[in-house]
Motif scaffolding. Structure first.
Motif, mmCIF file in Angstrom:
data_model
loop_
_atom_site.group_PDB
_atom_site.id
_atom_site.type_symbol
_atom_site.label_atom_id
_atom_site.label_comp_id
_atom_site.label_asym_id
_atom_site.label_seq_id
_atom_site.Cartn_x
_atom_site.Cartn_y
_atom_site.Cartn_z
ATOM 1 N N UNK A 114 -4.577 -28.325 46.137
ATOM 2 C CA UNK A 114 -4.010 -29.465 45.427
ATOM 3 C C UNK A 114 -2.536 -29.238 45.141
ATOM 4 N N UNK A 162 -0.517 -48.443 37.429
ATOM 5 C CA UNK A 162 -1.540 -49.450 37.150
ATOM 6 C C UNK A 162 -2.904 -48.854 36.871
ATOM 7 N N UNK A 180 -2.011 -53.187 44.685
ATOM 8 C CA UNK A 180 -1.854 -53.614 43.284
ATOM 9 C C UNK A 180 -0.421 -53.480 42.776
ATOM 10 N N UNK A 181 0.361 -52.635 43.400
ATOM 11 C CA UNK A 181 1.741 -52.472 42.946
ATOM 12 C C UNK A 181 2.723 -53.344 43.717
ATOM 13 N N UNK A 192 -2.927 -39.192 48.940
ATOM 14 C CA UNK A 192 -3.236 -38.588 50.235
ATOM 15 C C UNK A 192 -3.690 -37.145 50.044
ATOM 16 N N UNK A 241 5.611 -41.350 45.081
ATOM 17 C CA UNK A 241 4.937 -40.056 44.943
ATOM 18 C C UNK A 241 3.433 -40.230 44.705
ATOM 19 N N UNK A 242 3.042 -41.279 43.979
ATOM 20 C CA UNK A 242 1.616 -41.378 43.683
ATOM 21 C C UNK A 242 0.803 -41.727 44.918
ATOM 22 N N UNK A 277 -7.873 -39.222 49.337
ATOM 23 C CA UNK A 277 -8.316 -40.612 49.335
ATOM 24 C C UNK A 277 -8.104 -41.155 50.750
ATOM 25 N N UNK A 312 -8.501 -47.000 51.375
ATOM 26 C CA UNK A 312 -8.545 -47.012 49.907
ATOM 27 C C UNK A 312 -7.165 -46.902 49.302
ATOM 28 N N UNK A 320 1.649 -40.349 47.880
ATOM 29 C CA UNK A 320 1.550 -38.987 48.420
ATOM 30 C C UNK A 320 0.447 -38.226 47.690
ATOM 31 N N UNK A 321 0.426 -38.371 46.366
ATOM 32 C CA UNK A 321 -0.597 -37.686 45.576
ATOM 33 C C UNK A 321 -1.993 -38.120 46.011
ATOM 34 N N UNK A 363 -4.922 -35.742 47.422
ATOM 35 C CA UNK A 363 -6.223 -35.684 46.750
ATOM 36 C C UNK A 363 -7.347 -35.872 47.765
ATOM 37 N N UNK A 412 6.882 -40.450 38.654
ATOM 38 C CA UNK A 412 6.627 -41.127 39.924
ATOM 39 C C UNK A 412 5.265 -40.778 40.502
ATOM 40 N N UNK A 413 4.647 -39.707 40.029
ATOM 41 C CA UNK A 413 3.448 -39.244 40.720
ATOM 42 C C UNK A 413 2.155 -39.788 40.120
ATOM 43 N N UNK A 414 2.254 -40.662 39.112
ATOM 44 C CA UNK A 414 1.060 -41.286 38.548
ATOM 45 C C UNK A 414 1.141 -42.791 38.781
ATOM 46 N N UNK A 415 0.079 -43.348 39.337
ATOM 47 C CA UNK A 415 0.047 -44.783 39.610
ATOM 48 C C UNK A 415 0.115 -45.562 38.293
ATOM 49 N N UNK A 433 -9.835 -34.231 55.234
ATOM 50 C CA UNK A 433 -10.002 -34.828 53.916
ATOM 51 C C UNK A 433 -10.920 -33.960 53.050
ATOM 52 N N UNK A 452 -6.059 -49.638 46.776
ATOM 53 C CA UNK A 452 -6.076 -49.195 45.380
ATOM 54 C C UNK A 452 -4.703 -48.792 44.867
ATOM 55 N N UNK A 453 -3.896 -48.198 45.749
ATOM 56 C CA UNK A 453 -2.629 -47.663 45.257
ATOM 57 C C UNK A 453 -1.425 -48.479 45.699
ATOM 58 N N UNK A 465 0.279 -32.645 54.349
ATOM 59 C CA UNK A 465 0.778 -33.993 54.049
ATOM 60 C C UNK A 465 1.732 -34.384 55.162
ATOM 61 N N UNK A 485 3.180 -32.303 41.140
ATOM 62 C CA UNK A 485 4.426 -32.872 41.640
ATOM 63 C C UNK A 485 5.589 -32.659 40.690
ATOM 64 N N UNK A 523 -10.585 -31.149 41.044
ATOM 65 C CA UNK A 523 -11.371 -30.793 42.228
ATOM 66 C C UNK A 523 -11.703 -29.306 42.261
#
Lengths: 297, 330
Positions: free
Chosen positions: B103, B116, A210-211, A194, A188-189, A198, A202, A191-192, A196, B111-114, B96, A206-207, B72, B106, B179
């Motif tokens: 916006x 790292x 690293x994972x 995209x 999901x992140x 980014x 990138x 998708x998030x 946003x 799951x929607x926050x990276x 973009x 970035x996403x 999306x 989710x 944003x």
């Protein structure tokens, strides 16, 4: 940013760097006795390789025909070989080949293989299909056979052996990396990111990447031992390091012609064994640290 | 149709939106053997500042609709006009840039926050990607955003795994707000949260809407929550909107048999009334979206189904003022 005021007048206090997953993993490795033993072995051999000149009592290439095939003694700790060269010094100097070669092959195969695999997984389509078929073809051969064939075509030398090893090893990393990217890119992140806005590159760097590194690093540390073993095997057959350079594999190989001089095969063999074990112990520890069941503890 | 001037009260206009996901068979010589008809010919307007609820069962295409509106997923047909710009015709950098205005929040805050990135980096990322702030400004902005969604600005350097589900969802809200978009698609933003936290997040969303004049598309399957937050409600079934009208009108005078069945399933918090509640139990399961029924999609389970329902798909008609229904029998 220690004491900064946000524009709503709330002081942004404390830049406490919290306990990130990475830190927890590093702690999991440092608290694992086997992994630390492996790391100690690797460090031990690295020190030996760096300070070979200081540690070795003799020139590893100096021949002394009168003293040939001497059994281990106070003068020659590991005995001497069929040309009277000091076996102890040769084992010490041999670390200068095996360790850097192992690391070099692993790092190159990892970087090249991961980039190819990541791009295949991210781009997909025909590109992915072609890359992965090439990887499959390479993987279909037993690694040592393919590496030997390539080294034989290129001619026996250390550089060619390295090239052969990298050619053999990259698909393993590519396959792994592709699978990682395929699974991470559906998160999901991503998708998030995209939504946003980014950019695609990138997002990859970035996403996604690293994972994906965890299993790649685990594989690299586990494979380092096998690479050293394969290089030794290639030198044993005569397609790796050329004499008279001291290398453990070729030393074991030349020792087998003088059957009663057990020290000629035993000591370089032990050296190979300890290095491989060291990398495997360490690799196991790294793998455990990335096991999700370890997290949260 | 492309050059039609829209009334300024409409922020978003969705026209004949279609999204099919192809199903492939074969290894090297792939061929398409079918498609999941996730969204089929969906049209609606969203007024500036309102909340449009989108309800329906699991798998009826609510989320796909939301994600297709945000481009999306690129739609297979139809148009999405956002402030008179057709998003479907935009590509690459133009698209973009438009993403600033719309916006998403989710469903799954885990799951929607990276994992790292720190919370601060997550919220600052959109600002930096759109060059709306330099690094220093972004840090300040993140601090005020964290405060706005009810989190301590000192959490900047913490990682998502250090937070509870409700707190993470607040981070997701802060990221969407960073944003300053006009439209936010809330994709079941509360269904993954504890009941005690749901109300907090919904109240937060309502406060933010009032403060920033936000427009929401609120996707959910919790009918009472949708009733609480929405101004208008659209009911979806198998990729098609069945009924669309004002919240009160929908909940008091549902016209479509599917809406009636759906609403009859809502329990009433009064034991006496609850005992007298008439439930309409639908027979069978939702048909497969790979091979939806001919004509009206609901006819296989509809108590009112007649021969015409199998032959012809009902038109999405305006039956009363602002009350749209797709049914032959109404």
């Amino acid at each position: 940013m220690t004491e900064q005021t946000a524009n709503i007048g709330i002081p942004v206090i404390s830049a406490r760097q919290s306990d990130s997953p990475t830190r927890r993993r590093i702690r999991a490795v440092t608290h694992n006795p086997m992994a630390m033993a492996g790391l100690a072995i690797i460090i031990f051999w690295s020190v030996v390789a760096i300070f070979s000149g200081v540690i070795a009592p003799y020139d590893p290439l100096a021949q002394n025909v009168e003293d040939r095939l001497a059994a281990p003694s106070a003068q020659h700790l590991f005995g001497t070989d069929e040309l009277g060269r000091d076996e102890f010094s040769r084992v010490i100097y041999g670390s200068r080949i095996s360790l850097p070669v192992g690391l070099l092959v692993i790092v190159f195969a990892m970087v090249v293989g991961s980039l190819i695999g990541a791009s295949a997984g991210y781009v997909g389509g025909i590109y992915d299909l072609l890359i992965m078929r090439v990887a499959d073809i390479t993987l279909a051969f037993p690694p040592i056979v393919l590496a030997l064939a390539i080294a034989a075509v290129l001619g026996p030398s250390l550089n060619n052996a390295l090239i052969a090893m990298i050619v053999v090893w990259w698909p393993e990393f590519s396959r792994l990396m592709r699978g990682q990217v395929l699974s991470v890119k559906n998160n999901e992140y991503v998708a998030a990111a995209t939504i946003i806005g980014i950019s695609r590159t990138q997002i990859l760097f970035k996403h996604i990447l690293p994972n994906t590194f965890a299993p790649i690093l685990v594989k690299a540390s586990l494979d380092a031992g096998s690479v050293i073993l394969t290089i030794a095997a290639m030198s044993f057959i005569g397609l790796g390091v050329v004499p008279p350079t001291p290398e453990w594999g070729s030393m074991v190989s030349s020792g087998r012609f003088v059957f009663y001089s057990w020290w000629l095969t035993t000591f370089p063999g032990l050296a190979i064994m300890t290095v491989v074990l060291g990398f495997n112990f360490f690799g196991d520890g790294v793998r455990d640290a990335f096991d999700p069941r370890m997290l949260g503890s | 149709m492309t050059n039609q001037i829209l009334p300024s009260s409409n922020l978003l206009r969705v026209n004949g939106l279609v999204k099919h996901f192809p199903i492939y068979k074969g290894f090297i010589f792939q061929k398409q053997v079918g498609a999941v008809h996730a969204v089929d010919n969906v049209s609606f307007d969203v007024k500036r500042g309102e909340t449009l609820g989108l309800v329906g069962e699991s798998g009826c295409g609510k989320s796909t609709t939301g994600r297709t509106i945000l481009q999306f997923y690129r739609p297979d047909a139809g148009h999405v006009y956002m402030e008179d710009v057709d998003l479907v015709s935009l590509k690459g950098e133009d698209l973009r840039k438009m993403r600033r205005k719309m916006q998403m929040i989710f469903q799954d805050p885990y799951a929607s926050l990276n994992p790292r990135m720190t919370v601060g980096e997550i919220i600052a990322e959109p600002l930096l990607a759109h060059h709306l702030a330099d690094r220093k400004e972004a840090i300040e902005k993140v601090g005020s955003l964290l405060h706005l969604v009810g989190l301590n600005p000192a959490y900047y350097h913490r990682y998502p795994h250090e937070f509870s589900g409700g707190q993470r969802q607040r981070v997701g809200v802060a990221r969407a707000l960073s944003l300053e978009p006009s439209l936010i698609v809330c994709d079941e933003p509360i269904s993954a949260l504890d009941v005690s936290i749901q109300a907090q997040v919904v109240n937060l969303l309502e406060d933010l809407q009032a403060q920033f004049n936000l427009t929401y598309i609120f996707i959910a399957h919790d009918l009472s929550m949708v009733r609480h937050i929405s101004d208008r409600v659209a009911v979806m079934y198998l990729g098609v909107i069945m009924e669309l009208t004002d919240r009160e009108e929908l909940y008091t005078h549902p016209l479509h048999p599917y809406t009636q069945a759906l609403l009859s399933a809502v329990p009433i918090p009064d034991p006496k009334k609850e005992r007298r509640r008439q439930r309409i139990i639908l027979q069978g399961d939702v048909p497969s979206p790979v091979n939806p029924p001919s004509g009206c999609r609901f006819r296989t389970r509809c108590p009112l189904a007649a021969p015409i329902c199998a032959e012809q798909a009902p038109e999405f008609r305006e039956i009363a003022t602002d009350h749209h229904v797709a049914c032959h029998m109404v």
